[in-house]
Write an enzyme that holds these catalytic residues in place. Structure first.
Site, PDB file in Angstrom:
ATOM      1  N   GLN A   1      -4.542  -1.542   9.906  1.00 33.87           N
ATOM      2  CA  GLN A   1      -4.505  -2.879   9.307  1.00 33.87           C
ATOM      3  C   GLN A   1      -5.061  -3.924  10.275  1.00 33.87           C
ATOM      4  O   GLN A   1      -4.704  -3.946  11.451  1.00 33.87           O
ATOM      5  CB  GLN A   1      -3.053  -3.226   8.908  1.00 33.87           C
ATOM      6  CG  GLN A   1      -2.901  -4.524   8.143  1.00 33.87           C
ATOM      7  CD  GLN A   1      -3.539  -4.524   6.759  1.00 33.87           C
ATOM      8  OE1 GLN A   1      -3.698  -3.482   6.121  1.00 33.87           O
ATOM      9  NE2 GLN A   1      -3.931  -5.684   6.284  1.00 33.87           N
TER      10      GLN A   1
ATOM     11  N   ASP B   1     -10.965   2.825   4.455  1.00 31.95           N
ATOM     12  CA  ASP B   1     -11.282   1.396   4.416  1.00 31.95           C
ATOM     13  C   ASP B   1     -12.793   1.168   4.369  1.00 31.95           C
ATOM     14  O   ASP B   1     -13.244   0.061   4.057  1.00 31.95           O
ATOM     15  CB  ASP B   1     -10.763   0.714   5.698  1.00 31.95           C
ATOM     16  CG  ASP B   1      -9.520  -0.130   5.455  1.00 31.95           C
ATOM     17  OD1 ASP B   1      -9.330  -0.576   4.313  1.00 31.95           O
ATOM     18  OD2 ASP B   1      -8.755  -0.337   6.419  1.00 31.95           O
TER      19      ASP B   1
ATOM     20  N   LYS C   1       0.836  -1.207   0.000  1.00 30.24           N
ATOM     21  CA  LYS C   1       0.000   0.000   0.000  1.00 30.24           C
ATOM     22  C   LYS C   1       0.870   1.257   0.000  1.00 30.24           C
ATOM     23  O   LYS C   1       0.628   2.201  -0.750  1.00 30.24           O
ATOM     24  CB  LYS C   1      -0.941  -0.009   1.218  1.00 30.24           C
ATOM     25  CG  LYS C   1      -2.057  -1.048   1.110  1.00 30.24           C
ATOM     26  CD  LYS C   1      -2.811  -1.266   2.416  1.00 30.24           C
ATOM     27  CE  LYS C   1      -3.805  -2.424   2.281  1.00 30.24           C
ATOM     28  NZ  LYS C   1      -4.511  -2.753   3.525  1.00 30.24           N
TER      29      LYS C   1
END
Ligand code: GUN
Length: 293
Positions: free
Chosen positions: A96, A119, A52
């Protein structure tokens, strides 16, 4: 059979975003800034977060990797989340998952500023998505919708079977495919670990989206001719003959299922790269929204 090439499509999307970033720079505007918080040393998470951050650099975004030790307390992580919420330079960020067991994931996700939640995991974004309101769509489902769209896969009136009800993929996917619109307008069956006779259901499917995490679960005798198959599985299977000591396996027996499929995603090179591209897209949207407000 047409291969749904996520690698190529994600590169197209990244090129499109890079053009936007150049235009922003020319106008003297701030470029999008994505931050990623990684708690602990999970190998797969390290790989994903690294990809990412590298992707951000390639397309001209600013990026920040916040690495915290496994021993981080919930309080410390919540303090970091608060700091990222308040840092005006950060347009969007992700925490994450999975988090270490001693940290309450729901508490952390609730603490994320929904306007920076690229997200799409905050209940405000998830609820808006379910109600057809503008929202950040979780990157993996968003990437699948984008692949279906760019390859003009017909979804209207089709029977879509989703395997797995995770908050990150299966559940949002079932909502998106049943929403009005294109892609969408599908009749959706959401299957999971307690589903009976799953083969009977998958055999009736026009489109199968598998996010189970069981290598080669979906066999050729479980699908009908012409099926569209989206494989979200990425399981590391130990393999000593490989330099890394493992190989990545999808949920689908690709060799045999692909012979019956009209469209199918490979693993790797299918859904995985799309997830990263759509996270970048969400970050661009977050910047544009913040610029406008
Ligand atoms: N873990 C597995 N997939 C994801 C994702 O898309 N976002 C975050 N934050 N964690 C994940």
């Amino acid at each position: 059979m047409t291969l749904l090439d996520g690698k190529k499509t994600s590169n197209d999307i990244k090129d499109e975003i890079a053009v936007e970033v150049s235009a922003m720079k020319e106008r003297g505007e701030k470029v999008p800034h994505l931050a990623a918080v990684l708690v602990g040393e999970d190998g797969a998470s390290l790989t994903y977060v690294g990809s990412k951050v590298r992707a951000c650099e390639r397309i001209g975004f600013d990026s920040t990797l916040v690495k915290m030790p496994e021993s981080t307390t919930e309080e410390e992580l919540l303090a970091k989340v608060k700091e990222l919420n308040e840092n005006d330079d950060i347009d969007g960020y992700i925490v994450q998952l999975p988090l270490p067991k001693h940290i309450d994931e729901q508490k952390v996700l609730l603490a994320v500023d929904s306007l920076k939640d690229v997200d799409g995991f905050h209940p405000e974004n998830f609820g808006k998505m379910a109600l057809d309101m503008p929202a950040f769509i979780p990157a993996t489902p968003y990437g699948i919708m984008e692949l279906l769209d760019r390859y003009q896969v017909e979804t209207q009136g089709k029977h879509t079977v989703v395997i797995g009800r995770s908050h990150i993929v299966g559940r949002p996917m079932s909502i998106l495919m049943s929403r009005k619109g294109n892609p969408g307008n599908s009749t959706v069956t959401l299957t999971h670990s307690r589903t009976k006779n799953i083969e009977e259901i998958t055999r009736e499917a026009d489109i199968i989206i598998s996010a189970l995490g069981v290598p080669e679960f979906l066999k050729a005798d479980m699908v009908k001719e012409g099926v569209v198959v989206i494989d979200v599985g990425i399981t590391r299977v130990p393999d000593e003959s490989h330099p890394k000591g493992y190989v990545i396996k999808g949920d689908v027996d690709f060799e045999n299922v692909s012979k019956k499929a009209s469209f199918i995603t490979p693993v790797p090179g299918g859904v995985g790269p799309m997830t990263i591209a759509m996270l970048l897209k969400n970050t661009l949207l977050a910047r544009e929204q913040r610029q406008a407000n």
